[in-house]
Design an enzyme around this catalytic site. Structure first.
Site, mmCIF file in Angstrom:
data_model
loop_
_atom_site.group_PDB
_atom_site.id
_atom_site.type_symbol
_atom_site.label_atom_id
_atom_site.label_comp_id
_atom_site.label_asym_id
_atom_site.label_seq_id
_atom_site.Cartn_x
_atom_site.Cartn_y
_atom_site.Cartn_z
ATOM 1 N N CYS B 8 5.045 2.568 -9.126
ATOM 2 C CA CYS B 8 5.770 1.352 -9.502
ATOM 3 C C CYS B 8 5.244 0.153 -8.709
ATOM 4 O O CYS B 8 5.430 0.071 -7.494
ATOM 5 C CB CYS B 8 7.262 1.578 -9.267
ATOM 6 S SG CYS B 8 8.255 0.099 -9.005
ATOM 7 N N CYS B 11 7.677 -2.007 -6.709
ATOM 8 C CA CYS B 11 8.213 -1.306 -5.535
ATOM 9 C C CYS B 11 7.330 -1.549 -4.319
ATOM 10 O O CYS B 11 7.799 -1.574 -3.186
ATOM 11 C CB CYS B 11 8.313 0.197 -5.804
ATOM 12 S SG CYS B 11 9.399 0.591 -7.184
#
Ligand SMILES: Cc1cc2nc3c(=O)[nH]c(=O)nc-3n(C[C@H](O)[C@H](O)[C@H](O)COP(=O)(O)OP(=O)(O)OC[C@H]3O[C@@H](n4cnc5c(N)ncnc54)[C@H](O)[C@@H]3O)c2cc1C
Lengths: 330, 85
Positions: B8, B11
């Site tokens: 991700c 993230c």
């Protein structure tokens, strides 16, 4: 070269135009393919340049499962990997970046001011490369349940919907691609479209029709997304007979296109009726001198990674010319 | 608690912001991370539908959640609305 009429009165143009040390030659707004390519070119040309990105570097490429039509990667390349390479390549030439949101842009005394969280930067020129954002349905429940079952990116969020019944709203290529991608996780995927034919290319349509887990709700629009803490379904209206039904879904993926990220630039540069920045095809110059537009954010025919990187390169070429003409380069 | 996964992109932006924040609020607030790839069941139990998701717990109970990257200022404001930092 333009005439510089008044400057001779008070001193040589060179002295007058000397920049305070904290002023930049160029600020690039947005770190997608267009912005990162511009950053690469500008850093390599040794400009005093800063790129500002509010999220992750790579822009929409990060949300792409696999990019199959960007040259150099005959097998295709996962979007996040390509995004990483773009970023590394720009950093390899020493590009400086900031992870912040640009909140305001305006002009003062021939300079451009760019407001970030709690400070303001000054620059002689700008490249606007803020791309686009997913279009919203604009129905009740959508904003409140975003990230709680309402998603605009199957690649990002699909894995959190294992074994569930999902809806994909839209009828274009990306809607069908997202639906097919979601079948990896979902039990079933329903494509909800307001017409009775898809806009997607025939190959994709065929794949969707033949997939056992994909079904269609035609002539249907969503009136509301239902759920308290989590989305649990939609209120759907059939446009043919006017009936409204509640249908349960664990997740609702909205893929009804993109809109340009240009709210910030209203009043600064000319926008077209759709909100895209109007820029000269040959130079990418906008209506404001020293401001150039690159990538999906501008009015153009084809919005792809390959065209975005081309814009990034061209925009810097034009910036260099602009700075040279204003004798702002050493 | 920061729900994240290695694949991700956003993230990766969140992680260093949270690290700085953790150092700042040491002793008052604990900052934890949960890899949703390795802890799929826990993620499902908390109804995680998108990452990064930050959940703020007070006395063991969820008081608020933040979906998407929280920049430093935003994070402080968000936590500050519930806990004195
Ligand atoms: C699901 C999907 C699949 C796709 N597949 C393909 C494909 O296979 N092949 C292909 O060629 N193209 C594909 N595209 C299109 C391609 O991704 C875009 O054309 C390309 O990313 C455009 O690049 P860009 O730099 O102009 O804008 P973007 O990629 O949109 O980047 C803009 C950046 O600007 C940042 N930004 C915006 N506003 C601000 C602000 N105020 N302050 C700071 N930063 C800001 C954003 O966070 C973003 O990172 C796909 C797009 C999507 C959504």
């Amino acid at each position: 070269m333009g005439r510089r009429s008044c400057q001779g009165l008070t001193g040589s143009p060179r002295v007058l135009k000397k920049m305070p040390t904290d002023d930049l030659h160029l600020i690039i707004i947005g770190g997608g393919p267009a912005g990162l390519t511009a950053g690469l070119y500008a850093a390599r040309a040794r400009l005093n340049v800063l790129l500002v990105e509010r999220g992750s570097f790579g822009g929409q490429v990060l949300t792409t499962h696999k990019v199959e039509n960007y040259p150099g990667f005959p097998e295709g390349i996962p979007g996040p990997e390509l995004a990483d390479l773009f970023q590394q390549h720009a950093k390899a030439f020493g590009l400086e970046t900031r992870s912040e949101t640009v909140r305001k842009v305006w002009t003062e005394d021939g300079m451009y001011l760019v407001e970030l969280g709690d400070h303001t930067l000054r620059s002689s020129s700008l490249i606007l490369a803020s791309g686009s954002r997913p279009r919203q349905l604009g129905v009740r429940g959508e904003g409140r349940l975003r990230g709680r079952g309402v998603s605009y990116c199957a690649t990002c969020d699909g894995a959190f919907f294992r074994g569930e019944d999902l809806a994909v709203v839209g009828g274009g290529d990306s809607a069908v691609e997202e639906a097919l991608f979601l079948t990896r996780f979902a039990r079933a995927v329903t494509i909800i479209h307001r017409r009775d034919v898809l806009r997607a290319t025939p190959i994709l349509q065929e794949r969707a029709r033949q997939h056992p887990a994909v079904s269609f709700l035609w002539n249907t629009v969503i009136e509301e997304i239902l759920g308290e803490q989590q989305a649990v379904g939609v209120k759907a209206r059939n446009l043919k007979d006017g009936t409204v039904n509640e249908v349960n879904f664990g997740g609702i993926f909205i893929t009804i296109g993109h809109e340009p990220e240009t709210d910030l630039f209203k009043g600064l540069v000319e926008l077209d009726g759709d909100g895209h920045i109007v820029a000269d095809e040959a130079t990418l110059a906008t209506s404001a001198p020293g401001v150039f537009a690159a990538g999906d954010v501008r009015r153009k025919v084809l919005r792809q990674v390959a065209t975005a990187v081309g814009d990034g390169a061209l925009a810097v070429h034009s910036v260099l010319k602009y700075l040279e003409d204003k004798a702002l380069l050493p | 608690m920061d729900f994240w996964a290695p694949w991700c992109g956003p993230c990766r932006i969140q992680a260093p912001i949270l690290e700085d924040f953790a150092a700042k609020v040491k002793g008052k607030i604990q900052v934890r991370k949960l890899n949703t790839d390795e802890n799929g069941d826990t993620a499902a139990q908390y109804g995680i539908r998108s990452i990064p998701t930050l959940i703020l717990f007070k006395d063991g109970k969820e008081v608020d959640r933040h979906i998407g990257v929280a920049q430093a200022q935003e994070l402080e404001k968000w936590v500050g609305a519930h806990v004195k930092v």
